[in-house]
Design a protein around this motif. Structure first.
Motif, PDB file in Angstrom:
ATOM      1  N   SER A   1       0.775  -1.300  -0.013  1.00 21.08           N
ATOM      2  CA  SER A   1       0.076   0.103  -0.017  1.00 21.08           C
ATOM      3  C   SER A   1       0.889   1.136   0.021  1.00 21.08           C
ATOM      4  O   SER A   1       2.041   1.154   0.241  1.00 21.08           O
TER       5      SER A   1
ATOM      6  N   ALA B   1      -2.769  -5.763   7.373  1.00 21.71           N
ATOM      7  CA  ALA B   1      -3.126  -6.686   6.706  1.00 21.71           C
ATOM      8  C   ALA B   1      -3.969  -6.458   5.394  1.00 21.71           C
ATOM      9  O   ALA B   1      -4.710  -5.505   5.696  1.00 21.71           O
ATOM     10  N   LYS B   2      -4.080  -7.162   4.322  1.00 25.64           N
ATOM     11  CA  LYS B   2      -5.179  -6.744   3.354  1.00 25.64           C
ATOM     12  C   LYS B   2      -5.314  -5.216   2.856  1.00 25.64           C
ATOM     13  O   LYS B   2      -6.452  -4.730   2.642  1.00 25.64           O
TER      14      LYS B   2
ATOM     15  N   TYR C   1      -5.219  -4.043  -0.106  1.00 29.74           N
ATOM     16  CA  TYR C   1      -5.891  -4.110  -1.442  1.00 29.74           C
ATOM     17  C   TYR C   1      -7.522  -3.897  -1.329  1.00 29.74           C
ATOM     18  O   TYR C   1      -8.075  -3.107  -1.628  1.00 29.74           O
ATOM     19  N   HIS C   2      -7.822  -4.614  -0.264  1.00 30.82           N
ATOM     20  CA  HIS C   2      -9.147  -4.652   0.411  1.00 30.82           C
ATOM     21  C   HIS C   2      -9.599  -3.510   0.916  1.00 30.82           C
ATOM     22  O   HIS C   2     -10.875  -3.017   0.684  1.00 30.82           O
TER      23      HIS C   2
ATOM     24  N   GLU D   1     -12.521  -0.767  -0.479  1.00 28.15           N
ATOM     25  CA  GLU D   1     -13.561  -0.429   0.118  1.00 28.15           C
ATOM     26  C   GLU D   1     -13.583   1.207   0.117  1.00 28.15           C
ATOM     27  O   GLU D   1     -14.660   1.626   0.117  1.00 28.15           O
TER      28      GLU D   1
ATOM     29  N   VAL E   1     -11.506  -5.794  -6.602  1.00 25.90           N
ATOM     30  CA  VAL E   1     -10.317  -6.180  -5.665  1.00 25.90           C
ATOM     31  C   VAL E   1      -9.226  -6.855  -6.385  1.00 25.90           C
ATOM     32  O   VAL E   1      -7.898  -6.579  -6.176  1.00 25.90           O
ATOM     33  N   ASN E   2      -9.601  -7.914  -7.044  1.00 22.96           N
ATOM     34  CA  ASN E   2      -8.416  -8.717  -7.614  1.00 22.96           C
ATOM     35  C   ASN E   2      -7.671  -7.831  -8.923  1.00 22.96           C
ATOM     36  O   ASN E   2      -6.517  -8.249  -8.991  1.00 22.96           O
TER      37      ASN E   2
ATOM     38  N   ILE F   1      -5.301  -6.152  -6.823  1.00 21.46           N
ATOM     39  CA  ILE F   1      -4.086  -6.764  -6.507  1.00 21.46           C
ATOM     40  C   ILE F   1      -3.212  -7.070  -7.638  1.00 21.46           C
ATOM     41  O   ILE F   1      -1.851  -7.220  -7.598  1.00 21.46           O
TER      42      ILE F   1
END
Lengths: 282, 282, 282, 282
Positions: free
Chosen positions: D192, D200-201, D203-204, D208, D244-245, D248
């Protein structure tokens, strides 16, 4: 007192040590030093800023620097006293976006220059000059009167002791008669990513070629059209959804920002020219 | 079953309605639709994806689309069944960075293709093909044997039923003999921001010109060298501190990323070519 | 006559076909169509532009669209007649760079709006309003008078039938009392790459963290400070050589460009808001 | 013989002159000098490269530099002999894109390091290590065995005399036990634009929030998770059309390039750390 010194000379051992020792002997404290060596050309470049607790007569400093350093190393060099606001003339034609950008930066103190006048071959932008209370000279240029027009331009530049000229979408070719009096002192904005699309109508040519990125380039004006030393470039993405007019609209933002960055670099004495290229200090 | 349909035809009223109605009659559900009109050229472009609950025989679908729609609107069109992995041949010379980039994406499933073979005019990169267990053909090219070498290339491409070719810094000019068999099916990466610095040694030319930004361009190969339809471009900032070798090193990263993006767009059927330009759907 | 229609509704089969058929029945020709499906949320978005040879009464069109389409598909939708210039109020505080940028675009016709007034909690920028002949209202805001000040703001906005408000570095928190009257109609520029560095003094925080890139974010204002739907973002590289003041100076260029792009997108009816995010049509 | 010297010390007058004079006395020729003053912190930073015609015993040079310069100016300093290839260990988990990128650069000579081993808590990428003939150690990490696993890691690092560690999407938190042995010697890639979306996460979280730009950050690892000194950042544009993909997938390209740039800067001795920030020399 704070001085900015720009030097270039044939590369050889001992230059940095000699310059820093000289500054030390003058009781100066170096607050910035950047250097570059063009290995192909064998040329050394340096930009140095030094603060002096005592006021030195600038003439004495210059004479000693020349005698003790510059002669020995065959330096071409310039020194600038901090705080001097250079006098910048702005030449425009009919587009107002670069002019507004420069004037709003000038007005807010972001751009530290004096603007003795704005000059144009058209009357269209006189109102902008009036908005900002800056003298405006209308000097029409035709094939027939080009020589006299440039005489008039030179007279105005000299009368106002102009230090450098910004062509803010001036749209006229400046002849060597003017360029030679202001070498590396005339900054142009070209509306393409040079050397692609030199000359007229670059956005139309870019559209025709189907490029995915357009650009703008600011450079010092030389006798070769659009071929002078590049100071700054930037680009923006385009796609098939954009028309020529969209290219032109996106390009206006590039032109504004690229020209203003180039002017800022010039005003901050961060540019040096060698072999038709620029060294841009940090 | 999911289909991707690409259409272009003379612009006129009613195309979108007719196509969406046709898809509806086939009990399809449109999950993506993007269209573009080139007003100058008077051409309409569309990319559409549709899901069908029932399996349709693709031949029947094609025949009905042609009869009920394509004839009426003079469409040029193509339909692709989702899930088919196109066969991609890679031509290289001695540089391995683009090849490694493509193969690592292929290996991780990021690039959804089959790679029947890698071909080179040199043996240098055979070891890379071996690392990834891909057949490698060494087809030397000299002035004398160019025609036979291209015959060999064509034979390999046809034997392996190759769908498209990627020139991953192949460094050889591909002749019309090959191009004509794979029109808009050969993707090249050129190591400059085209149309600036066409031809050989673009980084040297960019360095000589003193540009502040370098670029890379991926395009479909046509008979005009470095003048085919541009698929993707990207750029990186450079400065006086960078040597030609620094340009080349920074350029490698641009070449990798620009080529892989162009290949991804091609594989996803997001590119259409018209008038030597591309429409790149989102 | 040309209409722009924005739609969102629960995703389901047949929407595109139904809308394009409706437009056809009204003898319209679709000149632009873009759609998007948010699969997670199950929402369909569409922007469509259509030209009509005959002048339709807009009220009739609206009623029929509602009855024949919108009810069936549970659409939320808006229609705009091409050529209407929305009324944009500009709120500022003491910084003039975003204001100058908007006004110079307005002045050159690049930004197709009317500007009924500029409002500020300080008098500092009254002279800019005067330069461009735009009414200026000085509405001081203190802790004590905030409620009355916002009443005054609302009265001015309604009296001038303002369509949307631009906070061009307004530096005051706008309360829900105002936001609720102009939902998704107040555009702010925040001087960081949100969600990094929310709140006050983002450049100082970015400098403290030692980031290598700074940003600016334009978003619709919601009751959550700096957390509304993002319209546009852009970034610029910084380095250890830059001071906080350099960050601020570079940031001004980002703020100008990001805010003006967001305003242009809003004016062109290219933005839709859903789930605190934006769909930005091409 | 060529030396690279990195210095930082309290800012004061005379440092540059003293260092350049010392180099001169050792019969060295300065080929590169860059300096920076952090005015807030009152700290001076310098990177200097010097060529020596005579081979100097490095120990003698170090002793004299310490006695004649470093003591006087309270310098923290390091000297590196040109040509030494640092030993770089790579820690990975299951993602192969950063690993492939590093190994292909290593393989082509672009990255001038030795790689004594690759270590992972999973066996998934053992095949990549085999492709490039590099030893692979599988060191599983669980909540229960974390202490022993890190002992094993430290033993391997010391046995192979590793100079620095690259976490190429290692996905495990490294504890102070390891960090303290390799301060400013462990380089991480975070997916990020830090400080946005720590942990964590990312990209999610970015999806969002509806950001229009995503980023990647490479930093030295410290005891504070994702809060160490930033070496390099880069960003890419995203839009509502991206899932989201897609974030990524786009992010993988950012991670590759940002991590490899950071590793290159570290290997070239162009990074210095102070106050949890980096100075990155040109």
């Amino acid at each position: 007192m704070k001085l900015t010194i720009l030097i270039h000379c044939p590369d050889q051992a001992g230059i940095i040590r000699s310059v820093t020792t000289f500054i030390h002997q003058q009781e100066g404290n170096i607050v910035y030093l950047d250097q570059h060596v063009d290995k192909q050309a064998g040329v050394f470049f340096m930009r140095l800023q030094s603060e002096f607790e005592k006021e030195l007569p600038l003439d004495t400093f210059k004479k000693e620097f020349q005698n003790e350093l510059a002669n020995q190393f065959q330096m071409e060099w310039e020194v600038y006293l901090d705080g001097y606001k250079p006098k910048m003339a702005v030449f425009v034609s009919k587009y107002n976006h670069c002019l507004y950008d420069l004037l709003s930066r000038y007005n807010s103190g972001e751009l530290s220059v004096d603007i003795p006048f704005i000059l144009s071959n058209h009357k269209d932008l006189e109102y902008v000059a009036e908005q900002f209370n800056i003298p405006f000279y209308h000097v029409p240029v035709t094939k027939q009167n080009k020589a006299e027009a440039e005489d008039r331009q030179l007279a105005l530049l000299q009368e106002h002791r102009v230090d450098f000229v910004v062509l803010a979408r001036y749209m006229q070719i400046v002849s060597p008669k003017v360029i030679n009096v202001y070498p590396q002192k005339i900054i142009n904005i070209h509306h393409s990513f040079l050397p692609a699309f030199m000359g007229a109508k670059p956005y139309h040519a870019a559209f025709e070629r189907g490029v995915k990125i357009i650009g703008a380039t600011s450079h010092y004006v030389t006798a070769d059209l659009d071929a002078g030393p590049i100071i700054e470039q930037d680009v923006a993405a385009v796609s098939h959804t954009h028309s020529v007019n969209d290219f032109i609209a996106k390009g206006r933002d590039l032109e504004r920002i690229v020209l203003s960055r180039a002017v800022q670099l010039h005003v901050a004495r961060k540019t040096m020219v060698y072999n038709n290229k620029t060294v841009i200090f940090s």
